[in-house]
Each structure stands twice: as structure tokens, then as C-alpha cells.
Write a protein that holds these residues in place. Structure first.
Motif, mmCIF file in Angstrom:
data_model
loop_
_atom_site.group_PDB
_atom_site.id
_atom_site.type_symbol
_atom_site.label_atom_id
_atom_site.label_comp_id
_atom_site.label_asym_id
_atom_site.label_seq_id
_atom_site.Cartn_x
_atom_site.Cartn_y
_atom_site.Cartn_z
ATOM 1 N N ALA A 86 36.418 44.123 39.488
ATOM 2 C CA ALA A 86 36.060 44.338 38.089
ATOM 3 C C ALA A 86 35.575 43.052 37.443
ATOM 4 C CB ALA A 86 37.262 44.897 37.330
ATOM 5 N N LEU A 87 36.244 41.923 37.751
ATOM 6 C CA LEU A 87 35.812 40.640 37.210
ATOM 7 C C LEU A 87 34.451 40.235 37.768
ATOM 8 C CD1 LEU A 87 39.057 38.453 37.112
ATOM 9 C CD2 LEU A 87 37.634 39.131 35.176
ATOM 10 N N ARG A 128 31.896 42.162 35.991
ATOM 11 C CA ARG A 128 31.748 41.732 34.597
ATOM 12 C C ARG A 128 30.852 40.515 34.501
ATOM 13 N NH1 ARG A 128 36.701 39.651 30.665
ATOM 14 N NH2 ARG A 128 35.390 39.004 28.903
ATOM 15 N N TYR A 129 30.997 39.561 35.438
ATOM 16 C CA TYR A 129 30.195 38.335 35.392
ATOM 17 C C TYR A 129 28.963 38.403 36.296
ATOM 18 C CZ TYR A 129 33.861 36.085 32.684
ATOM 19 O OH TYR A 129 34.753 35.758 31.683
#
Length: 335
Positions: A51-52, A55-56
Motif C-alpha cells: 500500500a505504501l 501511494r508513493y
């Protein structure tokens, strides 16, 4: 024409900035290490990591990442800092005034000191004192900014503690200004108590940055002055009864300024680079100090924003020097 020169320089500046963006983007992702790993809390699951990364944008190809980032930059969005969890543009805007005030104050001090030394040494040419001045100037030139910074901390912060060694302003002093340009705004508002406090914090880092640049300016300007002093128009000025100092000031100096101006512009970009270490030594809250923290934390969005900001400043400085040189020299303006 000067407008044609401006157009060419702006086009080259845009290409340079694009090149800087490509290089820094690729190099940062070629360095081993995963910035996401520094954000993961203990016990994070694989889903949390994915997920991180999504996101980035780290789940996409390098080319896709660059296109997304480049499009965001064109819209004024440099992303969110990984380590500070704040907007990169706001972070840079909050620290930029401190670095600009420090750099331009150091430039002012360097120009005044360098020009004074060059004129004095030219005035005393052929005497023993000229050798003493040139030797002292050579020593100043050989010592880098961070050594001057450490020496000032030891002498004026430890042995003889007369100046603050960290920060930009005393924490108990809250000026309540509208901008972060504390030095400029304090002068505009006639808050000279704030001006004195800010200058006391800036004194050591300013001279640490200024002394090597002043030595360069003094050496180049003196060489240009000595060459100018051998020209026919200087001899004519002497025949008119001008004193030696008046001849240097009124005739030789204005013809020796142009090569010194070009070199000063180049050296000023190195001075901006030197703020990184000097700000760290004095815990000065500028872009340089933030850049070191960003590198330590592998904060890619913040590093990219800082590098582009420094690159833009370097380009604007060189552009300003070119235009100023063209304005001073008619041959460049009409060539």
C-alpha cells in the motif's frame, strides 16, 4: 540585442533544468536501499508495504514514475516528504528565505572585503605590505568554508563566547512577521532589536562562507586592476593630475569589474553549495540543513525538490550575471 540573449539563456536554462531533473531522478533510484523500509512500523504486513509503495508510486516502472513526477512538478506539486509527512513545496518555502538571506549577506560581505583588499593591494604595489596582504589572502583562499566555520565556533563560541553558535533567532524572541525573511522584514518594519539578534546568529556562518569568496574576488580583481593600470587611459588620467587612489577608483576599477563579475557569479553558486555543511555546523534552519536530513532519511521527494530548487537558483544566478555583464559591456549587448 539583450532580449535575444535573454531568450537564448531562458531556453538553455529550461533544458538544463530538465536534464537535472532526469539525472537526479534516475540516480536516486539507482542507489541501493528502499525508502519505504524507513516508514514501515514494526509488525507491518506485506499488504501494508504494498500500500505504501502504491501511494508513493514505487510499484510502477521507472519511466512511469518519472512521467507522473514530472507532470506533478509542472503543476507545482513536488509530492509529500516521506520522513516529515508534509508537502515538499511548503517545506522548501519555509526554509528557502533563511538560506537566501545567509547566501546574499555572505556575498555582500565577500564583495566588500574582496574589493577592498584588491584596491588596497593595488595601491600598495611594490611595497612590503603588498606581500603581506597577498599572503594573508592566499591563506584565506586555501581554507574551505567548513574549516572557517569550525574555527569560529571554537574561538567565538567556546573560547570567547560572544556570538550564538546555533539557530537563526533566539527562541524567546517572537517577531510575529508575515514572512520568513527575518532580516529583510525586520529592517522594513524598523524592528532593529530583531535585526541585531538575527545578525548575531548569522555573523559566524556569513563570514565562514564569505572569506574564501572574498579571497577569490580579491585575487582576480587585483590582477584585472594591475592590467588596467598599464593602459594608456590610466597614464592620461595621471597626466591630468589624478592621485593613485583616484586613478584606481575612477578609471581602472570600472574596466576591471567585468571579469571579476563573471567569476563572482560562478563562485556564488559554489557558495550556495557550501551552505549545506555550514548550515549543519551552526544548526541554521535553511535548505542545506534540511538537505542533509533528507539524504540521511532517503526522503526521495524532498531530495528531488531540494535539488531542483538549488538547480533553479544556480541557473537564475548565472542568467543574472550574463544579463548584468551584457548591460555593462555594450559589445556583449549588441554582439
Amino acid at each position: 540585442m539583450i532580449w535575444r540573449l535573454l531568450g537564448i539563456r531562458l531556453a538553455l536554462a529550461a533544458l538544463t533544468l530538465v536534464g537535472v531533473a532526469i539525472v537526479v531522478f534516475v540516480l536516486l533510484r539507482a542507489v541501493p536501499g528502499n525508502p519505504i523500509a524507513m516508514m514501515i512500523a514494526p509488525g507491518a504486513t506485506e499488504a501494508d508495504i504494498l500500500a505504501l509503495e502504491a501511494r508513493y508510486g514505487f510499484d510502477k516502472s521507472l519511466f512511469q514514475q518519472f512521467l507522473i513526477w514530472g507532470g506533478d512538478v509542472l503543476r507545482g506539486d513536488f509530492g509529500t516528504s516521506i520522513s516529515l509527512r508534509q508537502d515538499v513545496v511548503n517545506l522548501i518555502a519555509g526554509r528557502l528565505p533563511a538560506t537566501l538571506e545567509l547566501a546574499f549577506l555572505a556575498l555582500l560581505v565577500a564583495v566588500v572585503l574582496g574589493a577592498g583588499i584588491a584596491i588596497l593591494s593595488t595601491r600598495l604595489r611594490g611595497r612590503t605590505s603588498e606581500g603581506v596582504i597577498d599572503s594573508a589572502n592566499g591563506i584565506s583562499l586555501a581554507i574551505p568554508e567548513f574549516i572557517w566555520a569550525l574555527a569560529f565556533v571554537f574561538l567565538l563560541g567556546v573560547i570567547w563566547p560572544v556570538l550564538p553558535v546555533s539557530g537563526r533567532i533566539d527562541p524567546v524572541l517572537d517577531p510575529g512577521f508575515a514572512t520568513s525573511f527575518l532580516l529583510v522584514e525586520s529592517l522594513v518594519r524598523f524592528r532593529f532589536d530583531v535585526t541585531a539578534n538575527v545578525l548575531s546568529h548569522m555573523a559566524m556562518p556569513t563570514f565562514a562562507l564569505a572569506l574564501p569568496l572574498a579571497a577569490v574576488i580579491a585575487r582576480v580583481l587585483k590582477a584585472a586592476l594591475l592590467e588596467a593600470m598599464s593602459q594608456d587611459y590610466v597614464l592620461l588620467a595621471r597626466l591630468k593630475g589624478y592621485s593613485d587612489l583616484a586613478t584606481i577608483w575612477r578609471e581602472a576599477l570600472r574596466n576591471a569589474v567585468l571579469p571579476t563579475l563573471a567569476l563572482t557569479g560562478v563562485q556564488f553558486t559554489f557558495l550556495l553549495g557550501g551552505t549545506v555543511i555550514v548550515e549543519r555546523i551552526f544548526a541554521y534552519p535553511g535548505l542545506g540543513n534540511m538537505a542533509i536530513d533528507a539524504v540521511i532519511n532517503r526522503d526521495l521527494p524532498l531530495i528531488q525538490g531540494l535539488v531542483l530548487t538549488f538547480g533553479l537558483m544556480f541557473i537564475l544566478i548565472n542568467l543574472s550575471v550574463d544579463l548584468l555583464a551584457a548591460a555593462i559591456n555594450p559589445r556583449l549587448r549588441h554582439g
